[in-house]
Design an enzyme around this catalytic site. Structure first.
Site, PDB file in Angstrom:
ATOM      1  N   ARG A 232       0.892  -1.338   0.463  1.00  0.00           N
ATOM      2  CA  ARG A 232       0.111   0.017  -0.477  1.00  0.00           C
ATOM      3  C   ARG A 232       0.910   1.164  -0.136  1.00  0.00           C
ATOM      4  NH1 ARG A 232      -3.037  -2.409  -1.410  1.00  0.00           N
ATOM      5  NH2 ARG A 232      -5.329  -3.029  -0.320  1.00  0.00           N
ATOM      6  N   GLU A 261       2.989  12.545  -5.427  1.00  0.00           N
ATOM      7  CA  GLU A 261       4.370  12.775  -4.829  1.00  0.00           C
ATOM      8  C   GLU A 261       5.305  11.925  -5.874  1.00  0.00           C
ATOM      9  OE1 GLU A 261       0.968  13.436  -1.583  1.00  0.00           O
ATOM     10  OE2 GLU A 261       1.234  11.972  -3.068  1.00  0.00           O
ATOM     11  N   HIS A 273      -1.020  -0.774 -10.549  1.00  0.00           N
ATOM     12  CA  HIS A 273      -1.758  -1.738  -9.732  1.00  0.00           C
ATOM     13  C   HIS A 273      -2.180  -2.973 -10.917  1.00  0.00           C
ATOM     14  CE1 HIS A 273      -4.824  -1.912  -6.238  1.00  0.00           C
ATOM     15  NE2 HIS A 273      -3.297  -3.017  -6.384  1.00  0.00           N
TER      16      HIS A 273
END
Length: 388
Positions: A232, A261, A273
Protein backbone atom coordinates in the site's frame (compact mmCIF):
# COMPACT_ATOMS: atom_id res chain seq x y z
CA UNK A 1 -33.42 -17.36 -2.13
CA UNK A 2 -30.37 -15.30 -1.20
CA UNK A 3 -29.81 -12.03 -3.06
CA UNK A 4 -26.26 -10.96 -3.97
CA UNK A 5 -25.24 -7.55 -5.27
CA UNK A 6 -22.02 -7.17 -7.31
CA UNK A 7 -20.35 -3.76 -7.14
CA UNK A 8 -17.64 -4.56 -9.70
CA UNK A 9 -17.26 -6.93 -12.61
CA UNK A 10 -16.75 -10.30 -10.92
CA UNK A 11 -15.57 -13.45 -12.65
CA UNK A 12 -18.30 -15.85 -13.73
CA UNK A 13 -16.73 -18.56 -11.55
CA UNK A 14 -18.92 -17.27 -8.71
CA UNK A 15 -21.84 -19.12 -10.33
CA UNK A 16 -20.09 -22.41 -9.62
CA UNK A 17 -20.35 -21.61 -5.88
CA UNK A 18 -23.61 -19.63 -5.85
CA UNK A 19 -26.10 -21.85 -7.64
CA UNK A 20 -29.02 -20.33 -9.54
CA UNK A 21 -31.57 -22.28 -7.49
CA UNK A 22 -30.43 -20.58 -4.27
CA UNK A 23 -28.92 -17.25 -5.35
CA UNK A 24 -30.10 -14.24 -7.32
CA UNK A 25 -27.05 -12.25 -8.42
CA UNK A 26 -27.45 -8.75 -9.83
CA UNK A 27 -25.50 -5.49 -9.99
CA UNK A 28 -28.56 -3.41 -9.13
CA UNK A 29 -30.00 -5.62 -6.36
CA UNK A 30 -31.65 -3.15 -3.92
CA UNK A 31 -32.06 -5.43 -0.88
CA UNK A 32 -29.04 -7.76 -0.91
CA UNK A 33 -28.20 -10.37 1.69
CA UNK A 34 -24.59 -10.24 0.52
CA UNK A 35 -22.31 -8.03 -1.55
CA UNK A 36 -19.37 -9.06 -3.72
CA UNK A 37 -16.89 -6.23 -4.29
CA UNK A 38 -13.41 -5.72 -5.65
CA UNK A 39 -12.05 -2.15 -5.52
CA UNK A 40 -15.16 0.05 -5.50
CA UNK A 41 -15.32 2.34 -2.49
CA UNK A 42 -18.26 1.64 -0.18
CA UNK A 43 -17.57 4.40 2.33
CA UNK A 44 -20.28 6.72 0.96
CA UNK A 45 -22.70 3.89 0.22
CA UNK A 46 -25.84 3.43 2.32
CA UNK A 47 -25.71 -0.15 3.53
CA UNK A 48 -29.20 -1.70 3.42
CA UNK A 49 -30.80 -3.24 6.50
CA UNK A 50 -30.97 -6.58 4.69
CA UNK A 51 -27.18 -6.84 4.35
CA UNK A 52 -25.60 -9.75 6.23
CA UNK A 53 -22.13 -9.98 4.70
CA UNK A 54 -19.64 -8.39 2.30
CA UNK A 55 -16.95 -10.39 0.53
CA UNK A 56 -13.99 -8.55 -0.97
CA UNK A 57 -12.42 -10.39 -3.90
CA UNK A 58 -8.92 -9.41 -2.83
CA UNK A 59 -6.88 -8.95 0.32
CA UNK A 60 -7.20 -5.23 1.12
CA UNK A 61 -10.42 -3.94 2.66
CA UNK A 62 -9.65 -0.20 2.85
CA UNK A 63 -12.60 0.42 0.50
CA UNK A 64 -15.10 -1.04 3.01
CA UNK A 65 -16.43 0.78 6.13
CA UNK A 66 -15.29 -1.91 8.57
CA UNK A 67 -16.29 -0.13 11.78
CA UNK A 68 -19.85 0.50 10.59
CA UNK A 69 -20.16 -3.09 9.44
CA UNK A 70 -18.99 -4.43 12.80
CA UNK A 71 -21.39 -2.15 14.65
CA UNK A 72 -24.27 -3.47 12.54
CA UNK A 73 -23.29 -7.14 12.61
CA UNK A 74 -22.29 -7.30 8.94
CA UNK A 75 -19.50 -9.84 8.44
CA UNK A 76 -16.71 -8.65 6.13
CA UNK A 77 -14.58 -11.22 4.35
CA UNK A 78 -11.43 -10.93 2.27
CA UNK A 79 -9.51 -13.49 0.24
CA UNK A 80 -5.96 -13.72 1.61
CA UNK A 81 -3.62 -15.73 -0.55
CA UNK A 82 -5.95 -16.03 -3.54
CA UNK A 83 -3.93 -13.49 -5.53
CA UNK A 84 -0.59 -14.24 -3.85
CA UNK A 85 1.14 -15.85 -6.82
CA UNK A 86 0.14 -13.05 -9.19
CA UNK A 87 1.49 -10.36 -6.87
CA UNK A 88 4.64 -12.33 -6.05
CA UNK A 89 5.48 -12.74 -9.73
CA UNK A 90 5.23 -8.96 -10.21
CA UNK A 91 7.44 -8.38 -7.17
CA UNK A 92 10.15 -10.56 -8.73
CA UNK A 93 9.75 -8.50 -11.90
CA UNK A 94 10.05 -5.39 -9.72
CA UNK A 95 13.41 -6.59 -8.37
CA UNK A 96 14.78 -6.50 -11.90
CA UNK A 97 13.09 -3.21 -12.78
CA UNK A 98 14.56 -1.58 -9.69
CA UNK A 99 18.02 -2.95 -10.31
CA UNK A 100 18.71 -2.68 -14.03
CA UNK A 101 17.07 0.50 -15.36
CA UNK A 102 14.96 -1.58 -17.73
CA UNK A 103 11.83 0.63 -17.72
CA UNK A 104 13.84 3.82 -18.24
CA UNK A 105 15.87 2.17 -20.97
CA UNK A 106 12.75 1.07 -22.84
CA UNK A 107 11.36 4.60 -22.77
CA UNK A 108 14.69 5.99 -23.98
CA UNK A 109 14.97 3.44 -26.79
CA UNK A 110 11.50 4.29 -28.08
CA UNK A 111 12.65 7.87 -28.40
CA UNK A 112 15.25 6.82 -30.95
CA UNK A 113 12.59 6.04 -33.56
CA UNK A 114 13.17 7.83 -36.86
CA UNK A 115 16.98 7.87 -36.62
CA UNK A 116 17.46 6.11 -39.96
CA UNK A 117 20.44 3.80 -39.83
CA UNK A 118 21.64 5.27 -36.54
CA UNK A 119 19.58 3.39 -33.95
CA UNK A 120 22.06 0.55 -33.35
CA UNK A 121 24.94 3.01 -32.99
CA UNK A 122 22.96 5.25 -30.61
CA UNK A 123 21.92 2.24 -28.52
CA UNK A 124 25.53 1.16 -28.02
CA UNK A 125 26.55 4.70 -27.15
CA UNK A 126 23.73 5.37 -24.66
CA UNK A 127 23.09 2.04 -22.94
CA UNK A 128 25.60 2.58 -20.12
CA UNK A 129 23.30 5.07 -18.40
CA UNK A 130 20.84 2.23 -17.65
CA UNK A 131 23.32 -0.28 -16.24
CA UNK A 132 22.64 -1.80 -12.83
CA UNK A 133 23.71 -4.63 -10.53
CA UNK A 134 22.69 -8.27 -10.63
CA UNK A 135 20.62 -9.52 -7.70
CA UNK A 136 22.45 -12.84 -7.23
CA UNK A 137 24.45 -12.81 -4.02
CA UNK A 138 22.74 -9.65 -2.74
CA UNK A 139 20.62 -9.51 0.41
CA UNK A 140 16.86 -9.16 0.15
CA UNK A 141 14.88 -8.11 3.20
CA UNK A 142 11.24 -9.23 3.18
CA UNK A 143 9.07 -7.36 5.69
CA UNK A 144 5.91 -9.44 6.10
CA UNK A 145 5.92 -13.18 5.52
CA UNK A 146 2.30 -13.82 4.67
CA UNK A 147 1.17 -15.58 1.52
CA UNK A 148 2.90 -13.12 -0.85
CA UNK A 149 6.00 -12.45 1.23
CA UNK A 150 6.67 -16.17 1.69
CA UNK A 151 6.50 -16.85 -2.07
CA UNK A 152 8.83 -13.92 -2.79
CA UNK A 153 11.29 -15.02 -0.11
CA UNK A 154 11.39 -18.59 -1.40
CA UNK A 155 11.74 -17.53 -5.05
CA UNK A 156 14.55 -15.11 -4.24
CA UNK A 157 16.59 -17.61 -2.24
CA UNK A 158 15.92 -20.70 -4.38
CA UNK A 159 15.65 -19.24 -7.86
CA UNK A 160 17.66 -16.03 -7.80
CA UNK A 161 20.49 -16.99 -5.46
CA UNK A 162 19.86 -14.12 -3.05
CA UNK A 163 20.48 -14.07 0.68
CA UNK A 164 17.05 -13.51 2.23
CA UNK A 165 16.16 -12.11 5.64
CA UNK A 166 12.49 -12.26 6.56
CA UNK A 167 10.68 -10.46 9.37
CA UNK A 168 7.12 -11.00 10.55
CA UNK A 169 6.20 -11.04 14.25
CA UNK A 170 2.71 -12.36 13.40
CA UNK A 171 3.62 -15.08 10.91
CA UNK A 172 1.02 -17.81 10.59
CA UNK A 173 1.83 -21.47 11.08
CA UNK A 174 0.97 -22.11 7.43
CA UNK A 175 3.38 -19.43 6.18
CA UNK A 176 6.12 -20.57 8.56
CA UNK A 177 5.89 -24.13 7.24
CA UNK A 178 6.01 -22.92 3.64
CA UNK A 179 9.24 -20.95 4.08
CA UNK A 180 12.49 -22.36 2.77
CA UNK A 181 14.97 -23.28 5.50
CA UNK A 182 17.44 -21.03 3.67
CA UNK A 183 15.39 -17.94 4.56
CA UNK A 184 16.81 -16.35 7.70
CA UNK A 185 14.00 -15.41 10.08
CA UNK A 186 14.80 -12.23 11.96
CA UNK A 187 13.15 -11.16 15.20
CA UNK A 188 13.97 -7.50 14.63
CA UNK A 189 13.03 -5.39 11.61
CA UNK A 190 16.13 -3.29 12.19
CA UNK A 191 18.29 -6.20 11.03
CA UNK A 192 16.65 -5.90 7.63
CA UNK A 193 17.02 -2.13 7.55
CA UNK A 194 20.74 -2.38 8.32
CA UNK A 195 21.74 -5.39 6.17
CA UNK A 196 19.49 -5.51 3.11
CA UNK A 197 20.50 -4.34 -0.37
CA UNK A 198 16.85 -4.69 -1.44
CA UNK A 199 13.79 -4.34 0.80
CA UNK A 200 10.28 -5.42 -0.15
CA UNK A 201 7.17 -4.60 1.89
CA UNK A 202 4.33 -7.10 2.39
CA UNK A 203 2.36 -5.82 5.38
CA UNK A 204 -1.20 -4.42 5.57
CA UNK A 205 -1.78 -0.69 5.93
CA UNK A 206 -2.82 -0.01 9.52
CA UNK A 207 -2.29 2.89 11.87
CA UNK A 208 0.79 1.17 13.27
CA UNK A 209 2.29 0.54 9.81
CA UNK A 210 1.35 3.83 8.12
CA UNK A 211 4.54 5.68 7.24
CA UNK A 212 6.74 2.88 8.60
CA UNK A 213 9.34 3.70 5.94
CA UNK A 214 10.13 7.17 7.25
CA UNK A 215 13.24 9.30 7.63
CA UNK A 216 14.37 7.41 10.74
CA UNK A 217 13.97 4.00 9.06
CA UNK A 218 15.70 5.15 5.89
CA UNK A 219 18.64 6.53 7.88
CA UNK A 220 19.34 2.99 9.15
CA UNK A 221 19.39 1.51 5.64
CA UNK A 222 22.42 0.89 3.48
CA UNK A 223 23.41 3.65 1.07
CA UNK A 224 21.96 2.81 -2.33
CA UNK A 225 19.26 0.47 -1.00
CA UNK A 226 16.52 -0.44 -3.46
CA UNK A 227 12.97 -0.40 -2.11
CA UNK A 228 9.89 -2.25 -3.38
CA UNK A 229 6.34 -1.58 -2.21
CA UNK A 230 3.59 -3.81 -3.59
CA UNK A 231 1.39 -3.52 -0.48
CA UNK A 232 0.00 0.00 0.00
CA UNK A 233 1.24 3.50 -0.82
CA UNK A 234 0.73 4.74 2.74
CA UNK A 235 3.44 2.48 4.14
CA UNK A 236 6.04 4.98 2.90
CA UNK A 237 6.34 8.57 4.10
CA UNK A 238 6.38 10.44 0.79
CA UNK A 239 8.53 13.47 1.73
CA UNK A 240 11.15 11.26 3.42
CA UNK A 241 11.22 8.90 0.44
CA UNK A 242 11.51 11.75 -2.06
CA UNK A 243 14.46 13.21 -0.16
CA UNK A 244 16.18 9.81 0.02
CA UNK A 245 15.74 9.23 -3.72
CA UNK A 246 17.04 12.71 -4.47
CA UNK A 247 20.16 12.19 -2.37
CA UNK A 248 20.78 8.64 -3.63
CA UNK A 249 20.38 7.09 -0.18
CA UNK A 250 17.60 5.07 -1.83
CA UNK A 251 18.79 4.13 -5.32
CA UNK A 252 15.35 3.19 -6.67
CA UNK A 253 11.75 2.79 -5.61
CA UNK A 254 9.42 0.34 -7.36
CA UNK A 255 5.76 0.48 -6.43
CA UNK A 256 2.41 -0.81 -7.64
CA UNK A 257 0.68 2.27 -6.18
CA UNK A 258 1.37 5.45 -8.18
CA UNK A 259 0.45 8.72 -6.47
CA UNK A 260 1.03 12.35 -7.41
CA UNK A 261 3.97 12.43 -4.99
CA UNK A 262 5.51 9.23 -6.35
CA UNK A 263 5.21 10.33 -9.97
CA UNK A 264 7.23 13.45 -9.13
CA UNK A 265 10.08 11.49 -7.52
CA UNK A 266 13.27 10.58 -9.35
CA UNK A 267 14.46 6.98 -9.81
CA UNK A 268 11.01 5.46 -9.42
CA UNK A 269 9.17 2.77 -11.35
CA UNK A 270 5.44 3.28 -10.90
CA UNK A 271 3.34 0.29 -12.01
CA UNK A 272 -0.42 0.94 -12.37
CA UNK A 273 -1.64 -1.45 -9.66
CA UNK A 274 -1.19 -4.61 -11.73
CA UNK A 275 -0.34 -6.96 -8.85
CA UNK A 276 -3.50 -9.03 -8.96
CA UNK A 277 -4.40 -8.28 -12.58
CA UNK A 278 -4.20 -11.77 -13.99
CA UNK A 279 -7.15 -13.90 -15.07
CA UNK A 280 -6.02 -16.65 -12.70
CA UNK A 281 -5.92 -14.28 -9.74
CA UNK A 282 -9.30 -12.72 -10.51
CA UNK A 283 -10.89 -16.16 -10.75
CA UNK A 284 -9.23 -17.38 -7.54
CA UNK A 285 -10.36 -14.31 -5.60
CA UNK A 286 -13.90 -14.43 -6.96
CA UNK A 287 -14.29 -18.14 -6.22
CA UNK A 288 -12.93 -17.76 -2.69
CA UNK A 289 -15.14 -14.74 -1.94
CA UNK A 290 -18.22 -16.57 -3.25
CA UNK A 291 -17.43 -19.60 -1.06
CA UNK A 292 -17.09 -17.39 2.02
CA UNK A 293 -20.45 -15.72 1.35
CA UNK A 294 -22.16 -19.05 0.66
CA UNK A 295 -20.86 -20.73 3.81
CA UNK A 296 -21.88 -17.82 6.02
CA UNK A 297 -25.30 -17.24 4.48
CA UNK A 298 -26.26 -20.92 4.40
CA UNK A 299 -24.91 -22.26 7.69
CA UNK A 300 -23.10 -19.51 9.60
CA UNK A 301 -19.44 -20.36 9.05
CA UNK A 302 -17.06 -17.39 9.33
CA UNK A 303 -13.68 -17.84 7.69
CA UNK A 304 -11.26 -15.09 6.58
CA UNK A 305 -13.30 -12.33 8.16
CA UNK A 306 -11.53 -9.06 8.94
CA UNK A 307 -14.02 -7.97 11.61
CA UNK A 308 -15.45 -11.13 13.22
CA UNK A 309 -13.89 -14.14 14.96
CA UNK A 310 -13.24 -17.26 12.92
CA UNK A 311 -16.02 -19.81 13.30
CA UNK A 312 -15.40 -23.10 11.51
CA UNK A 313 -18.55 -25.23 11.39
CA UNK A 314 -20.04 -28.23 9.72
CA UNK A 315 -23.60 -28.24 8.46
CA UNK A 316 -26.14 -28.17 11.27
CA UNK A 317 -28.00 -31.36 12.09
CA UNK A 318 -30.74 -29.49 13.91
CA UNK A 319 -31.57 -25.84 14.51
CA UNK A 320 -28.65 -23.43 14.60
CA UNK A 321 -28.78 -19.93 16.04
CA UNK A 322 -26.00 -17.42 15.38
CA UNK A 323 -25.84 -14.36 17.58
CA UNK A 324 -23.42 -11.46 17.05
CA UNK A 325 -23.06 -9.41 20.20
CA UNK A 326 -20.80 -7.16 22.24
CA UNK A 327 -17.88 -8.93 23.86
CA UNK A 328 -19.03 -8.22 27.41
CA UNK A 329 -19.24 -10.37 30.57
CA UNK A 330 -22.62 -12.01 31.11
CA UNK A 331 -23.70 -12.06 27.46
CA UNK A 332 -23.56 -15.85 27.08
CA UNK A 333 -25.43 -16.46 30.33
CA UNK A 334 -28.13 -13.94 29.35
CA UNK A 335 -28.57 -15.64 25.98
CA UNK A 336 -28.69 -19.09 27.59
CA UNK A 337 -31.21 -17.94 30.19
CA UNK A 338 -33.54 -16.52 27.52
CA UNK A 339 -33.47 -19.80 25.62
CA UNK A 340 -33.85 -21.92 28.77
CA UNK A 341 -36.87 -19.91 29.85
CA UNK A 342 -38.63 -21.09 26.68
CA UNK A 343 -37.92 -24.73 27.62
CA UNK A 344 -35.60 -25.20 24.64
CA UNK A 345 -32.59 -27.43 25.14
CA UNK A 346 -29.13 -26.28 24.01
CA UNK A 347 -27.37 -29.30 22.50
CA UNK A 348 -24.13 -27.52 21.72
CA UNK A 349 -22.61 -24.07 22.07
CA UNK A 350 -19.59 -22.21 20.68
CA UNK A 351 -18.51 -18.71 21.66
CA UNK A 352 -15.58 -16.82 20.13
CA UNK A 353 -14.60 -13.19 20.30
CA UNK A 354 -12.54 -10.65 18.39
CA UNK A 355 -11.76 -7.40 20.16
CA UNK A 356 -15.10 -5.78 21.09
CA UNK A 357 -17.36 -8.21 19.22
CA UNK A 358 -18.25 -11.86 19.82
CA UNK A 359 -20.18 -14.57 18.03
CA UNK A 360 -22.15 -17.26 19.85
CA UNK A 361 -23.38 -20.33 17.98
CA UNK A 362 -26.06 -22.50 19.56
CA UNK A 363 -27.42 -25.84 18.36
CA UNK A 364 -30.98 -26.22 19.66
CA UNK A 365 -33.33 -29.19 19.83
CA UNK A 366 -36.20 -27.27 18.24
CA UNK A 367 -36.94 -24.10 16.30
CA UNK A 368 -37.28 -20.91 18.38
CA UNK A 369 -40.57 -19.09 17.98
CA UNK A 370 -40.85 -15.47 16.88
CA UNK A 371 -41.18 -14.26 20.48
CA UNK A 372 -37.83 -15.79 21.47
CA UNK A 373 -36.13 -14.23 18.46
CA UNK A 374 -37.53 -10.86 19.53
CA UNK A 375 -36.36 -11.42 23.11
CA UNK A 376 -32.85 -12.33 21.97
CA UNK A 377 -32.60 -9.21 19.78
CA UNK A 378 -33.83 -7.11 22.70
CA UNK A 379 -31.02 -8.26 25.00
CA UNK A 380 -28.59 -5.39 25.71
CA UNK A 381 -25.49 -5.87 23.59
CA UNK A 382 -27.03 -8.18 20.97
CA UNK A 383 -26.37 -6.88 17.45
CA UNK A 384 -27.80 -9.56 15.18
CA UNK A 385 -29.63 -12.89 15.45
CA UNK A 386 -29.73 -15.43 12.62
CA UNK A 387 -31.53 -18.79 12.62
CA UNK A 388 -30.65 -21.65 10.27
Amino acid sequence: MYKIQTLNAISDVIHEQLSADKYLIAKEEPIPDGILVRSQSMHDMALPESLLAIARAGAGTNNIPIEECTRRGIVVFNTPGANANAVAELVICGLMLGSRGVAEGIDWARGLAGQDGEVAKLVEKGKAQFAGPEVRGKTLGVIGLGAIGAIVANAAVQGLGMNVIGYDPFISVESAWSLSRSVHRSTDVEEILEKADYITLHVPLKEETRGMINAAAIAKMKDGVRLLNFSRAGLCDAPALAAALESGKVASYVTDFPTEEVLAMKNTVAIPHLGASTPESEENCAAMAACELRDYLEFGQIRNSVNMPEIILGHSEGVRVLIIHDNEPGMVSAISAAIGARKININNMLNKSRKDVAVTILELDRLPDAMLQTQLMALPGVIRVRIF
